[in-house]
Design a protein around this motif. Sequence first.
Motif, PDB file in Angstrom:
ATOM      1  N   MET A   1       0.847  -1.187   0.000  1.00  0.00           N
ATOM      2  CA  MET A   1       0.000   0.000   0.000  1.00  0.00           C
ATOM      3  C   MET A   1       0.884   1.240   0.000  1.00  0.00           C
ATOM      4  O   MET A   1       1.841   1.332   0.746  1.00  0.00           O
ATOM      5  CB  MET A   1      -0.892  -0.031   1.229  1.00  0.00           C
ATOM      6  CG  MET A   1      -1.794   1.130   1.338  1.00  0.00           C
ATOM      7  SD  MET A   1      -3.230   0.633   2.261  1.00  0.00           S
ATOM      8  CE  MET A   1      -4.276   1.972   1.913  1.00  0.00           C
ATOM      9  N   LYS A   2       0.519   2.191  -0.831  1.00  0.00           N
ATOM     10  CA  LYS A   2       1.310   3.406  -0.970  1.00  0.00           C
ATOM     11  C   LYS A   2       0.909   4.421   0.093  1.00  0.00           C
ATOM     12  O   LYS A   2      -0.250   4.521   0.470  1.00  0.00           O
ATOM     13  CB  LYS A   2       1.089   4.012  -2.352  1.00  0.00           C
ATOM     14  CG  LYS A   2       1.566   3.140  -3.474  1.00  0.00           C
ATOM     15  CD  LYS A   2       1.324   3.804  -4.799  1.00  0.00           C
ATOM     16  CE  LYS A   2       1.787   2.917  -5.926  1.00  0.00           C
ATOM     17  NZ  LYS A   2       1.566   3.530  -7.228  1.00  0.00           N
ATOM     18  N   ASN A   3       1.888   5.174   0.526  1.00  0.00           N
ATOM     19  CA  ASN A   3       1.559   6.232   1.472  1.00  0.00           C
ATOM     20  C   ASN A   3       1.292   7.535   0.706  1.00  0.00           C
ATOM     21  O   ASN A   3       1.486   7.629  -0.508  1.00  0.00           O
ATOM     22  CB  ASN A   3       2.671   6.415   2.504  1.00  0.00           C
ATOM     23  CG  ASN A   3       3.999   6.778   1.881  1.00  0.00           C
ATOM     24  OD1 ASN A   3       4.083   7.024   0.691  1.00  0.00           O
ATOM     25  ND2 ASN A   3       5.030   6.804   2.699  1.00  0.00           N
ATOM     26  N   VAL A   4       0.877   8.546   1.421  1.00  0.00           N
ATOM     27  CA  VAL A   4       0.458   9.795   0.804  1.00  0.00           C
ATOM     28  C   VAL A   4       1.627  10.475   0.092  1.00  0.00           C
ATOM     29  O   VAL A   4       1.477  11.006  -1.011  1.00  0.00           O
ATOM     30  CB  VAL A   4      -0.135  10.731   1.878  1.00  0.00           C
ATOM     31  CG1 VAL A   4      -0.458  12.086   1.299  1.00  0.00           C
ATOM     32  CG2 VAL A   4      -1.363  10.109   2.486  1.00  0.00           C
ATOM     33  N   ARG A   5       2.786  10.449   0.701  1.00  0.00           N
ATOM     34  CA  ARG A   5       3.952  11.116   0.120  1.00  0.00           C
ATOM     35  C   ARG A   5       4.309  10.531  -1.246  1.00  0.00           C
ATOM     36  O   ARG A   5       4.599  11.256  -2.194  1.00  0.00           O
ATOM     37  CB  ARG A   5       5.132  11.006   1.065  1.00  0.00           C
ATOM     38  CG  ARG A   5       6.356  11.743   0.580  1.00  0.00           C
ATOM     39  CD  ARG A   5       7.438  11.644   1.611  1.00  0.00           C
ATOM     40  NE  ARG A   5       7.006  12.336   2.809  1.00  0.00           N
ATOM     41  CZ  ARG A   5       7.563  13.443   3.274  1.00  0.00           C
ATOM     42  NH1 ARG A   5       8.578  13.959   2.651  1.00  0.00           N
ATOM     43  NH2 ARG A   5       7.116  14.012   4.351  1.00  0.00           N
ATOM     44  N   SER A   6       4.268   9.207  -1.360  1.00  0.00           N
ATOM     45  CA  SER A   6       4.621   8.585  -2.637  1.00  0.00           C
ATOM     46  C   SER A   6       3.578   8.893  -3.715  1.00  0.00           C
ATOM     47  O   SER A   6       3.920   9.107  -4.882  1.00  0.00           O
ATOM     48  CB  SER A   6       4.803   7.083  -2.472  1.00  0.00           C
ATOM     49  OG  SER A   6       3.591   6.468  -2.112  1.00  0.00           O
ATOM     50  N   VAL A   7       2.311   8.918  -3.330  1.00  0.00           N
ATOM     51  CA  VAL A   7       1.256   9.240  -4.295  1.00  0.00           C
ATOM     52  C   VAL A   7       1.409  10.679  -4.779  1.00  0.00           C
ATOM     53  O   VAL A   7       1.334  10.965  -5.981  1.00  0.00           O
ATOM     54  CB  VAL A   7      -0.137   9.007  -3.674  1.00  0.00           C
ATOM     55  CG1 VAL A   7      -1.233   9.543  -4.577  1.00  0.00           C
ATOM     56  CG2 VAL A   7      -0.362   7.539  -3.390  1.00  0.00           C
ATOM     57  N   SER A   9       4.124  12.573  -4.734  1.00  0.00           N
ATOM     58  CA  SER A   9       5.331  12.749  -5.543  1.00  0.00           C
ATOM     59  C   SER A   9       5.126  12.191  -6.950  1.00  0.00           C
ATOM     60  O   SER A   9       5.590  12.770  -7.937  1.00  0.00           O
ATOM     61  CB  SER A   9       6.528  12.088  -4.874  1.00  0.00           C
ATOM     62  OG  SER A   9       6.365  10.693  -4.841  1.00  0.00           O
ATOM     63  N   HIS A  10       4.412  11.074  -7.056  1.00  0.00           N
ATOM     64  CA  HIS A  10       4.114  10.518  -8.378  1.00  0.00           C
ATOM     65  C   HIS A  10       3.242  11.478  -9.190  1.00  0.00           C
ATOM     66  O   HIS A  10       3.466  11.677 -10.392  1.00  0.00           O
ATOM     67  CB  HIS A  10       3.427   9.160  -8.234  1.00  0.00           C
ATOM     68  CG  HIS A  10       3.015   8.565  -9.544  1.00  0.00           C
ATOM     69  ND1 HIS A  10       3.926   8.095 -10.461  1.00  0.00           N
ATOM     70  CD2 HIS A  10       1.781   8.394 -10.092  1.00  0.00           C
ATOM     71  CE1 HIS A  10       3.270   7.639 -11.526  1.00  0.00           C
ATOM     72  NE2 HIS A  10       1.963   7.812 -11.315  1.00  0.00           N
TER      73      HIS A  10
END
Length: 150
Positions: A1-7, A9-10
């Motif tokens: 599961m992705k965290n908010v920061r990775s989403v 940044s993407h």
Amino acid sequence: MKNVRSVLSHLSLQPQFKSLRKHTCYRKFIQLLPPKFQRAIAFAYSDKETLFLALSHPGYKMELNYNRDLLKSVLTMLAEHDKSCREIKAEKIVIFNSRYAAPAEKREPPTDPKYHELARADFVIQSDDEAIKEKFDAIKKCILDNQDIQ
């Protein structure tokens, strides 16, 4: 599961959100400046290699005009040292007064000051009029009540 920061940044790497990357770079640029300049600048944007700085108050304009070289050098240093901000370049810097500056933080209204009762209720009523005596007795009672509250 992705965290908010990775989403986030993407998403910011997508071409349609290029302005978001620039906005974060402008915020970094403003944070690198001395505190008095940070308070002076309301927002920044660029267009055709010109950096526009909007002021939060007209009184800062002359000081920032004198320090344009400092602003340019901070901007070039940011572009050199931060990989994500390499696309920000400015040949000219335009400083203007903004009517749409962010309002200052609202302070809570001052509380009602509470004073201690300085009056004493040990005065003698020297009137024969019954209505006046009742009024003075009411005043004595108010003074004693105020002293009891504190």
